[in-house]
Write a protein that holds these residues in place. Structure first.
Motif, short mmCIF file in Angstrom:
data_model
loop_
_atom_site.label_atom_id
_atom_site.label_comp_id
_atom_site.label_asym_id
_atom_site.label_seq_id
_atom_site.Cartn_x
_atom_site.Cartn_y
_atom_site.Cartn_z
N ASN A 158 0.82 -1.21 0.00
CA ASN A 158 0.00 0.00 0.00
C ASN A 158 0.86 1.26 0.00
OD1 ASN A 158 -2.62 1.21 0.04
ND2 ASN A 158 -2.34 1.67 2.20
N ARG A 159 1.96 1.22 0.74
CA ARG A 159 2.86 2.37 0.76
C ARG A 159 3.44 2.62 -0.63
NH1 ARG A 159 4.72 3.84 6.07
NH2 ARG A 159 3.81 2.49 7.66
N LEU A 160 3.83 1.55 -1.31
CA LEU A 160 4.36 1.69 -2.66
C LEU A 160 3.30 2.17 -3.63
CD1 LEU A 160 6.50 -1.58 -2.78
CD2 LEU A 160 7.39 0.76 -2.82
N MET A 161 2.09 1.64 -3.49
CA MET A 161 1.00 2.04 -4.38
C MET A 161 0.68 3.52 -4.21
SD MET A 161 -2.71 0.18 -4.86
CE MET A 161 -3.32 0.62 -3.23
N LEU A 162 0.62 3.98 -2.98
CA LEU A 162 0.32 5.39 -2.72
C LEU A 162 1.43 6.30 -3.24
CD1 LEU A 162 -1.15 5.17 0.90
CD2 LEU A 162 -2.40 5.57 -1.23
N ALA A 163 2.64 5.77 -3.34
CA ALA A 163 3.76 6.54 -3.87
C ALA A 163 3.82 6.49 -5.39
CB ALA A 163 5.07 6.04 -3.27
N GLY A 164 2.85 5.82 -6.00
CA GLY A 164 2.82 5.74 -7.45
C GLY A 164 3.60 4.58 -8.03
N LEU A 165 4.16 3.72 -7.19
CA LEU A 165 4.94 2.58 -7.66
C LEU A 165 4.02 1.36 -7.76
CD1 LEU A 165 8.09 3.19 -5.44
CD2 LEU A 165 7.73 3.89 -7.80
N VAL A 166 3.10 1.43 -8.69
CA VAL A 166 2.04 0.44 -8.78
C VAL A 166 2.58 -0.95 -9.13
CG1 VAL A 166 -0.09 -0.18 -9.96
CG2 VAL A 166 0.40 2.22 -9.43
N ALA A 167 3.44 -1.01 -10.14
CA ALA A 167 3.98 -2.31 -10.56
C ALA A 167 4.76 -2.96 -9.43
CB ALA A 167 4.87 -2.13 -11.79
N GLU A 168 5.52 -2.17 -8.68
CA GLU A 168 6.30 -2.70 -7.57
C GLU A 168 5.39 -3.19 -6.45
OE1 GLU A 168 6.77 0.04 -9.12
OE2 GLU A 168 8.86 0.21 -9.78
N ALA A 169 4.28 -2.50 -6.24
CA ALA A 169 3.36 -2.86 -5.17
C ALA A 169 2.71 -4.21 -5.42
CB ALA A 169 2.28 -1.79 -5.02
N MET A 170 2.49 -4.54 -6.68
CA MET A 170 1.80 -5.78 -7.02
C MET A 170 2.49 -7.00 -6.44
SD MET A 170 0.68 -5.14 -10.98
CE MET A 170 0.35 -6.87 -11.23
N GLU A 171 3.81 -7.01 -6.42
CA GLU A 171 4.55 -8.16 -5.90
C GLU A 171 4.17 -8.45 -4.45
OE1 GLU A 171 9.16 -9.48 -4.80
OE2 GLU A 171 8.77 -7.54 -5.77
N TYR A 172 3.99 -7.40 -3.67
CA TYR A 172 3.68 -7.57 -2.25
C TYR A 172 2.26 -8.11 -2.06
CZ TYR A 172 8.00 -5.08 -1.33
OH TYR A 172 9.32 -4.72 -1.28
N PHE A 173 1.32 -7.60 -2.88
CA PHE A 173 -0.05 -8.09 -2.76
C PHE A 173 -0.17 -9.54 -3.23
CE2 PHE A 173 -0.98 -3.40 -3.59
CZ PHE A 173 -1.02 -3.10 -2.24
N GLN A 174 0.53 -9.87 -4.30
CA GLN A 174 0.51 -11.25 -4.80
C GLN A 174 1.10 -12.20 -3.77
OE1 GLN A 174 2.63 -10.42 -8.41
NE2 GLN A 174 0.78 -10.52 -9.68
N ARG A 175 2.20 -11.78 -3.17
CA ARG A 175 2.85 -12.62 -2.15
C ARG A 175 1.94 -12.79 -0.94
NH1 ARG A 175 5.44 -16.80 -0.62
NH2 ARG A 175 7.01 -16.53 0.98
#
Length: 286
Positions: A158-175
């Motif tokens: 969520n922190r990455l997503m809010l910072a605009g790093l959407v692709a990077e955030a996906m890895e954390y949600f998938q995991r």
């Protein structure tokens, strides 16, 4: 428990097994139980002699453990007729050890949480400074070292997503979905990321998986209705919108999507309320 030779031997065997596994606490408890069974028991003759030999060996092995040496420098000894006293001593030692282990576990938990907080806060500080590469280093260390911490991966994503790093955030949600599939938040956030990257169909599959696991959810159903409208799948859109209205009859978004689909199916926005010559309501394919 019956004070039979078999039961006493089993407790002695458990004590030795736990000691081999370096579980001194359970070893002490098991041996004390065996001694309690022997106290006042009607075990005599050869069986009593064999059990006494086994008990002496178990007590000797315990005495040789470093933790017991520190607690009882003179060592422990087993003597026939003194089972009750030895059992009481072992129980006292077990109680003290359990207290110390409990305190050590609490201290270790505090230390780990403090270390985790440092990593997360350091990563957030880098995000605030617009240094995503550095932030990702801290977050990855946190993920690798504290994967089993409940809610951590969703928080980092969520922190990455809010910072605009959407692709990077996906890895954390998938995991997170892999290791904690009962956390509904990860499904919603992952679908949002996929939407942001233009992967609408993948987002819909994630939401359908969440609906299968968690049951009807207004927001997810509304999102599916919206996606179906964009794909011009009118009946599917109406089915999803009506399912959302079953969850919340006052949902404005669900009504809007239902009316849009109804216009295409019935030629009128309110047609879905009374149906028409065709039966548009189809189950959502999950």
């Amino acid at each position: 428990m019956e004070a039979s030779p078999k039961n006493v031997r089993e407790h002695i065997a458990r004590s030795k097994f736990y000691l081999q596994r370096k579980d001194v606490l359970r070893s002490l408890r098991a041996l004390a139980q065996g001694l309690d069974l022997l106290t006042g028991s009607q075990i005599f003759g050869r069986e009593r002699i064999e059990i006494s030999i086994l008990m002496e060996e178990a007590v000797r092995l315990l005495s040789e453990h470093e933790a017991i040496k520190r607690a009882v420098p003179g060592g422990l000894s087993y003597k026939k007729g003194q089972e009750k006293d030895l059992s009481a001593s072992l129980k006292r030692m077990a109680d003290i050890l359990e207290t110390l282990l409990g305190k050590a576990q609490v201290d270790e938990r505090r230390r780990r949480l403090a270390e985790l907080d440092e990593l997360v806060l350091a990563g957030q500080a880098e995000l605030d400074k617009k240094e995503p590469l550095e932030a990702r280093k801290f977050f990855r260390r946190a993920m690798e070292s504290f994967t089993d911490e409940p809610g951590l991966l969703v928080d980092l994503g969520n922190r990455l997503m809010l910072a605009g790093l959407v692709a990077e955030a996906m890895e954390y949600f998938q995991r997170n979905i892999e290791i904690a599939p009962t956390d509904a938040r990860a499904y919603t956030f992952l679908a949002q990321c996929q939407d942001a990257l233009g992967e609408g169909l993948k987002a819909e599959e994630v939401l359908k998986a969440a609906l299968r696991r968690f049951g009807p959810n207004e927001a997810m159903l509304v999102r599916l209705a919206k996606g179906a409208l964009e794909r011009r799948a009118w009946s599917e859109a109406l089915a999803a919108a009506q399912a959302a209205l079953e969850v919340n009859p006052t949902s404005r978004e669900a009504v809007k999507h239902a009316e849009a689909a109804s216009e295409r199916i019935y030629g009128t926005a309110k047609g879905y309320l009374k149906g028409g010559p065709a039966t548009p309501r189809e189950p959502i394919v999950l």
